[in-house]
Design a protein around this motif. Sequence first.
Motif, PDB file in Angstrom:
ATOM      1  N   LYS A  22     -26.163  57.439  87.753  1.00  0.00           N
ATOM      2  CA  LYS A  22     -24.966  56.953  87.067  1.00  0.00           C
ATOM      3  C   LYS A  22     -24.706  57.811  85.834  1.00  0.00           C
ATOM      4  O   LYS A  22     -23.592  58.210  85.567  1.00  0.00           O
ATOM      5  CB  LYS A  22     -25.130  55.494  86.640  1.00  0.00           C
ATOM      6  N   ARG A  23     -25.779  58.098  85.097  1.00  0.00           N
ATOM      7  CA  ARG A  23     -25.592  58.870  83.870  1.00  0.00           C
ATOM      8  C   ARG A  23     -25.069  60.268  84.149  1.00  0.00           C
ATOM      9  O   ARG A  23     -24.157  60.740  83.477  1.00  0.00           O
ATOM     10  CB  ARG A  23     -26.903  58.943  83.091  1.00  0.00           C
ATOM     11  N   SER A  24     -25.628  60.917  85.170  1.00  0.00           N
ATOM     12  CA  SER A  24     -25.128  62.275  85.387  1.00  0.00           C
ATOM     13  C   SER A  24     -23.716  62.244  85.972  1.00  0.00           C
ATOM     14  O   SER A  24     -22.906  63.132  85.693  1.00  0.00           O
ATOM     15  CB  SER A  24     -26.086  63.140  86.202  1.00  0.00           C
ATOM     16  N   TYR A  25     -23.393  61.205  86.733  1.00  0.00           N
ATOM     17  CA  TYR A  25     -22.005  61.087  87.214  1.00  0.00           C
ATOM     18  C   TYR A  25     -21.059  60.939  86.021  1.00  0.00           C
ATOM     19  O   TYR A  25     -20.047  61.640  85.911  1.00  0.00           O
ATOM     20  CB  TYR A  25     -21.864  59.889  88.151  1.00  0.00           C
ATOM     21  N   ASP A  26     -21.390  60.007  85.121  1.00  0.00           N
ATOM     22  CA  ASP A  26     -20.517  59.755  83.963  1.00  0.00           C
ATOM     23  C   ASP A  26     -20.339  61.008  83.116  1.00  0.00           C
ATOM     24  O   ASP A  26     -19.241  61.302  82.654  1.00  0.00           O
ATOM     25  CB  ASP A  26     -21.091  58.623  83.096  1.00  0.00           C
ATOM     26  N   GLU A  27     -21.453  61.729  82.925  1.00  0.00           N
ATOM     27  CA  GLU A  27     -21.382  62.941  82.112  1.00  0.00           C
ATOM     28  C   GLU A  27     -20.438  63.969  82.703  1.00  0.00           C
ATOM     29  O   GLU A  27     -19.683  64.624  82.000  1.00  0.00           O
ATOM     30  CB  GLU A  27     -22.768  63.585  82.021  1.00  0.00           C
ATOM     31  N   ARG A  28     -20.508  64.102  84.046  1.00  0.00           N
ATOM     32  CA  ARG A  28     -19.726  65.171  84.661  1.00  0.00           C
ATOM     33  C   ARG A  28     -18.327  64.761  85.064  1.00  0.00           C
ATOM     34  O   ARG A  28     -17.385  65.525  84.923  1.00  0.00           O
ATOM     35  CB  ARG A  28     -20.437  65.681  85.910  1.00  0.00           C
ATOM     36  N   PHE A  29     -18.208  63.557  85.605  1.00  0.00           N
ATOM     37  CA  PHE A  29     -16.924  63.168  86.212  1.00  0.00           C
ATOM     38  C   PHE A  29     -16.317  61.922  85.598  1.00  0.00           C
ATOM     39  O   PHE A  29     -15.193  61.580  85.889  1.00  0.00           O
ATOM     40  CB  PHE A  29     -17.098  62.918  87.716  1.00  0.00           C
ATOM     41  N   GLY A  30     -17.062  61.215  84.773  1.00  0.00           N
ATOM     42  CA  GLY A  30     -16.616  59.885  84.376  1.00  0.00           C
ATOM     43  C   GLY A  30     -15.886  59.817  83.052  1.00  0.00           C
ATOM     44  O   GLY A  30     -15.843  58.766  82.436  1.00  0.00           O
ATOM     45  N   HIS A  31     -15.301  60.965  82.609  1.00  0.00           N
ATOM     46  CA  HIS A  31     -14.650  61.020  81.293  1.00  0.00           C
ATOM     47  C   HIS A  31     -13.829  59.772  80.976  1.00  0.00           C
ATOM     48  O   HIS A  31     -13.999  59.156  79.938  1.00  0.00           O
ATOM     49  CB  HIS A  31     -13.742  62.241  81.206  1.00  0.00           C
ATOM     50  N   ASP A  32     -12.925  59.444  81.907  1.00  0.00           N
ATOM     51  CA  ASP A  32     -12.051  58.304  81.638  1.00  0.00           C
ATOM     52  C   ASP A  32     -12.635  57.014  82.188  1.00  0.00           C
ATOM     53  O   ASP A  32     -12.393  55.944  81.663  1.00  0.00           O
ATOM     54  CB  ASP A  32     -10.680  58.517  82.293  1.00  0.00           C
ATOM     55  N   MET A 125       0.496  64.524  78.426  1.00  0.00           N
ATOM     56  CA  MET A 125       0.209  65.963  78.319  1.00  0.00           C
ATOM     57  C   MET A 125      -0.256  66.330  76.908  1.00  0.00           C
ATOM     58  O   MET A 125      -1.099  67.198  76.733  1.00  0.00           O
ATOM     59  CB  MET A 125       1.437  66.792  78.718  1.00  0.00           C
ATOM     60  N   ARG A 126       0.304  65.660  75.914  1.00  0.00           N
ATOM     61  CA  ARG A 126      -0.137  65.908  74.533  1.00  0.00           C
ATOM     62  C   ARG A 126      -1.610  65.521  74.367  1.00  0.00           C
ATOM     63  O   ARG A 126      -2.390  66.264  73.796  1.00  0.00           O
ATOM     64  CB  ARG A 126       0.697  65.102  73.542  1.00  0.00           C
ATOM     65  N   ASP A 127      -1.958  64.343  74.880  1.00  0.00           N
ATOM     66  CA  ASP A 127      -3.354  63.880  74.780  1.00  0.00           C
ATOM     67  C   ASP A 127      -4.293  64.861  75.471  1.00  0.00           C
ATOM     68  O   ASP A 127      -5.330  65.228  74.929  1.00  0.00           O
ATOM     69  CB  ASP A 127      -3.527  62.512  75.460  1.00  0.00           C
ATOM     70  N   LEU A 128      -3.892  65.253  76.670  1.00  0.00           N
ATOM     71  CA  LEU A 128      -4.749  66.154  77.451  1.00  0.00           C
ATOM     72  C   LEU A 128      -4.874  67.514  76.766  1.00  0.00           C
ATOM     73  O   LEU A 128      -5.941  68.124  76.767  1.00  0.00           O
ATOM     74  CB  LEU A 128      -4.177  66.333  78.856  1.00  0.00           C
ATOM     75  N   THR A 129      -3.773  67.975  76.180  1.00  0.00           N
ATOM     76  CA  THR A 129      -3.789  69.274  75.506  1.00  0.00           C
ATOM     77  C   THR A 129      -4.737  69.232  74.311  1.00  0.00           C
ATOM     78  O   THR A 129      -5.523  70.149  74.093  1.00  0.00           O
ATOM     79  CB  THR A 129      -2.368  69.644  75.037  1.00  0.00           C
ATOM     80  N   ARG A 130      -4.679  68.137  73.580  1.00  0.00           N
ATOM     81  CA  ARG A 130      -5.570  67.977  72.428  1.00  0.00           C
ATOM     82  C   ARG A 130      -7.023  67.964  72.886  1.00  0.00           C
ATOM     83  O   ARG A 130      -7.875  68.616  72.309  1.00  0.00           O
ATOM     84  CB  ARG A 130      -5.221  66.664  71.709  1.00  0.00           C
ATOM     85  N   GLY A 134      -9.845  70.944  72.139  1.00  0.00           N
ATOM     86  CA  GLY A 134     -11.016  70.617  71.328  1.00  0.00           C
ATOM     87  C   GLY A 134     -12.294  70.532  72.149  1.00  0.00           C
ATOM     88  O   GLY A 134     -13.341  70.214  71.610  1.00  0.00           O
ATOM     89  N   GLY A 135     -12.189  70.791  73.456  1.00  0.00           N
ATOM     90  CA  GLY A 135     -13.334  70.519  74.316  1.00  0.00           C
ATOM     91  C   GLY A 135     -14.080  71.756  74.787  1.00  0.00           C
ATOM     92  O   GLY A 135     -13.735  72.874  74.436  1.00  0.00           O
ATOM     93  N   ASP A 136     -15.111  71.504  75.577  1.00  0.00           N
ATOM     94  CA  ASP A 136     -15.868  72.614  76.151  1.00  0.00           C
ATOM     95  C   ASP A 136     -15.173  73.074  77.433  1.00  0.00           C
ATOM     96  O   ASP A 136     -14.114  72.573  77.800  1.00  0.00           O
ATOM     97  CB  ASP A 136     -17.318  72.197  76.406  1.00  0.00           C
ATOM     98  N   LEU A 137     -15.799  74.025  78.110  1.00  0.00           N
ATOM     99  CA  LEU A 137     -15.153  74.615  79.278  1.00  0.00           C
ATOM    100  C   LEU A 137     -14.877  73.569  80.361  1.00  0.00           C
ATOM    101  O   LEU A 137     -13.824  73.597  81.001  1.00  0.00           O
ATOM    102  CB  LEU A 137     -16.020  75.745  79.829  1.00  0.00           C
ATOM    103  N   CYS A 143      -8.908  69.117  82.211  1.00  0.00           N
ATOM    104  CA  CYS A 143      -7.608  68.814  81.596  1.00  0.00           C
ATOM    105  C   CYS A 143      -6.520  69.727  82.146  1.00  0.00           C
ATOM    106  O   CYS A 143      -5.398  69.292  82.378  1.00  0.00           O
ATOM    107  CB  CYS A 143      -7.676  68.952  80.082  1.00  0.00           C
ATOM    108  N   ASP A 144      -6.856  70.998  82.352  1.00  0.00           N
ATOM    109  CA  ASP A 144      -5.854  71.930  82.881  1.00  0.00           C
ATOM    110  C   ASP A 144      -5.353  71.477  84.243  1.00  0.00           C
ATOM    111  O   ASP A 144      -4.167  71.556  84.537  1.00  0.00           O
ATOM    112  CB  ASP A 144      -6.436  73.341  82.997  1.00  0.00           C
ATOM    113  N   HIS A 145      -6.264  70.988  85.054  1.00  0.00           N
ATOM    114  CA  HIS A 145      -5.856  70.521  86.385  1.00  0.00           C
ATOM    115  C   HIS A 145      -4.837  69.396  86.245  1.00  0.00           C
ATOM    116  O   HIS A 145      -3.768  69.431  86.852  1.00  0.00           O
ATOM    117  CB  HIS A 145      -7.082  70.059  87.172  1.00  0.00           C
ATOM    118  N   ALA A 146      -5.153  68.433  85.406  1.00  0.00           N
ATOM    119  CA  ALA A 146      -4.224  67.319  85.193  1.00  0.00           C
ATOM    120  C   ALA A 146      -2.901  67.828  84.610  1.00  0.00           C
ATOM    121  O   ALA A 146      -1.824  67.396  85.013  1.00  0.00           O
ATOM    122  CB  ALA A 146      -4.861  66.295  84.271  1.00  0.00           C
TER     123      ALA A 146
END
Lengths: 173, 227
Positions: A22-32, A125-130, A134-137, A143-146
């Motif tokens: 669960k933890r590694s899922y959340d870290e990688r894919f569970g942002h929202d 789009m503003r939220d995602l751009t921010r 401010g984020g890592d790769l 975010c770019d995909h969205a």
Amino acid sequence: MTVGHALLGLLEAGPRHGYDLKRSYDERFGHDRPLHYGQVYSTLARLLKNGLVEVESEPGAGPERKKYAITDAGVSDVGAWLAQPEKPEPYLQSTLYTKVVLALLTGHDAADVLDTQRAEHLRLMRDLTRRRDGGDLADQLICDHALFHLEADLRWLEVTAARIEQLAAQVRA
Amino acid sequence: MAAEPLLVAENLELSFGSTTALDSASVQVHAGEVLALMGPSGSGKSTLLHCLAGILHPDQGRVTYAGRDLTAMHDNERSALRRSEFGFVFQFGQLVPELTCLENVALPLRLGGAPRRAALRSAAAWLERLEVSDVADKRPGQASGGQGQRVAVARALVTRPRVVFADEPTGALDTLNGERVMQLFVAAARDTGAAVVLVTHEPRVAAYSDHEAVVRDGRVRTREYAR
Ligand SMILES: Nc1ncnc2c1ncn2[C@@H]1O[C@H](COP(=O)(O)OP(=O)(O)OP(=O)(O)O)[C@@H](O)[C@H]1O
Ligand SMILES: [Mg+2]
């Protein structure tokens, strides 16, 4: 299905406890949307039933101490899933198209429907751009995909707005 | 409640011959905000921007900047105001080709009467801020499109204007370069407290704004925004 496949894929890297999974899922894919424990265990139960994972025995352990490992069938299932393209879902247009047509039919301002949607898209789009800037790769790529998808929707809104008179004439004919 | 807007256009009308470019366009810009003017090609975005900046004179209507009626000012008063309070970035940098990038950025300060050394020092700091110190001694023709636009942004901000007008500032750049320019541009504008009026038809660029106003057929479809 994605959660099941994602968990399977994570297990392909090595056996894990449900909690770690669960933890590694959340870290990688569970942002929202982080997974609920219930969802993790029910998914694992399904995978177990289908023979895609197995439990590595750990004497005297309760359910949360069980270590799960992927089976050969699980590995080929992940492979097949990765090889299969996703269905391009025109989910948004169909809903919006319905709204626009209904607005025209019922004498509402269809351009307002489109403008309201545009504003909502831009807000996201503003939220995602921010978040991207401010984020890592990983953040940037997710975010770019969205953002590209929202941009495509906005283009559709724009060309629909440009053709609204034409559409109105057809709808009311 | 809402502070007084810094820049206000009320019911602007402007025609070029038989073409109506603005048809009762109204818009407000608040201090320090980034406002995106969006809308289809030919809808009047650039014309509206030029009226807001006092470059074009509307046939009807009024533009007020910090309580002063731009449309009623004398030409030289308006130009002086433009030089001291406004900055500009256009799609193609419009840098002076004979000067180095550093001299280009120093130019508005020199025109404002700043001594050469102070102007160059300040220009160098702005080039660094925009991450283009390496083109300082090059001519604009020797810089890439993205570098040129960053130099243009530095030149627009070097005088610490209260409003920067940007017309498709990333229109000639690819996605990644354009977004990097926007990121640096907006961050720098926010640092100096400058408002930005940004014309763009690209949603990804507009995503750097705080608010958007959509121009259609020379009119602004305004949205209520909470402030
Ligand atoms: N100098 C001019 N002479 C004649 N017509 C003009 C002039 N400038 C603009 N127009 C016309 O006025 C209308 C609005 O033009 P404007 O340049 O403001 O549009 P825009 O929204 O900036 O378009 P784009 O996205 O293509 O830059 C258009 O019909 C255009 O052809
Ligand atoms: Mg234009």
